[in-house]
Design a protein around this motif. Structure first.
Motif, PDB file in Angstrom:
ATOM      1  N   ILE A   9     109.824  61.117  30.406  1.00  0.00           N
ATOM      2  CA  ILE A   9     110.150  60.869  31.802  1.00  0.00           C
ATOM      3  C   ILE A   9     111.422  60.036  31.823  1.00  0.00           C
ATOM      4  N   ASN A  12     113.364  56.627  36.753  1.00  0.00           N
ATOM      5  CA  ASN A  12     113.042  56.919  38.155  1.00  0.00           C
ATOM      6  C   ASN A  12     112.607  58.354  38.426  1.00  0.00           C
ATOM      7  N   GLN A  13     112.228  59.088  37.401  1.00  0.00           N
ATOM      8  CA  GLN A  13     111.722  60.444  37.599  1.00  0.00           C
ATOM      9  C   GLN A  13     110.267  60.388  38.066  1.00  0.00           C
ATOM     10  N   THR A  14     109.892  61.297  38.944  1.00  0.00           N
ATOM     11  CA  THR A  14     108.518  61.393  39.431  1.00  0.00           C
ATOM     12  C   THR A  14     108.007  62.803  39.189  1.00  0.00           C
ATOM     13  N   HIS A  15     106.810  62.895  38.640  1.00  0.00           N
ATOM     14  CA  HIS A  15     106.165  64.194  38.455  1.00  0.00           C
ATOM     15  C   HIS A  15     105.254  64.418  39.658  1.00  0.00           C
ATOM     16  N   SER A  64      99.625  62.097  39.445  1.00  0.00           N
ATOM     17  CA  SER A  64     101.079  62.198  39.340  1.00  0.00           C
ATOM     18  C   SER A  64     101.550  60.979  38.554  1.00  0.00           C
ATOM     19  N   THR A  66     105.210  58.440  37.358  1.00  0.00           N
ATOM     20  CA  THR A  66     106.608  58.049  37.504  1.00  0.00           C
ATOM     21  C   THR A  66     106.887  56.901  36.541  1.00  0.00           C
TER      22      THR A  66
END
Length: 73
Positions: A9, A12-15, A64, A66
């Motif tokens: 990841i 600041n990436q969000t799945h 989810s 992040t």
């Protein structure tokens, strides 16, 4: 049968939210500090993890993740 995969990841990436009907999913934090959100029966819980932490998500639990700094799980 178990499938092992590494998830990287970036900062600041969000799945997006997902769930699995039959399988449970176990996250092992290898590097960094992910935040994994679990939603079950309308209740949301955020797990702030660190290297070495393990979190297992049961079937039908929405989840989810992040990371503000990036991580590998």
């Amino acid at each position: 049968n178990s499938i092992v995969k590494k998830i990287s990841i970036i900062t600041n990436q969000t799945h997006p939210e997902q769930y699995h009907k039959l399988k449970k999913e176990t996250f092992i934090v290898l590097h960094g500090n992910p935040n994994i959100t679990l939603i079950e029966n309308g209740n949301s819980q955020i797990h702030s993890l660190k290297p070495g932490d393990v979190l297992t998500v049961q079937p039908n639990v929405i989840h989810s993740w992040t990371s503000e700094t990036g991580c590998i799980i």
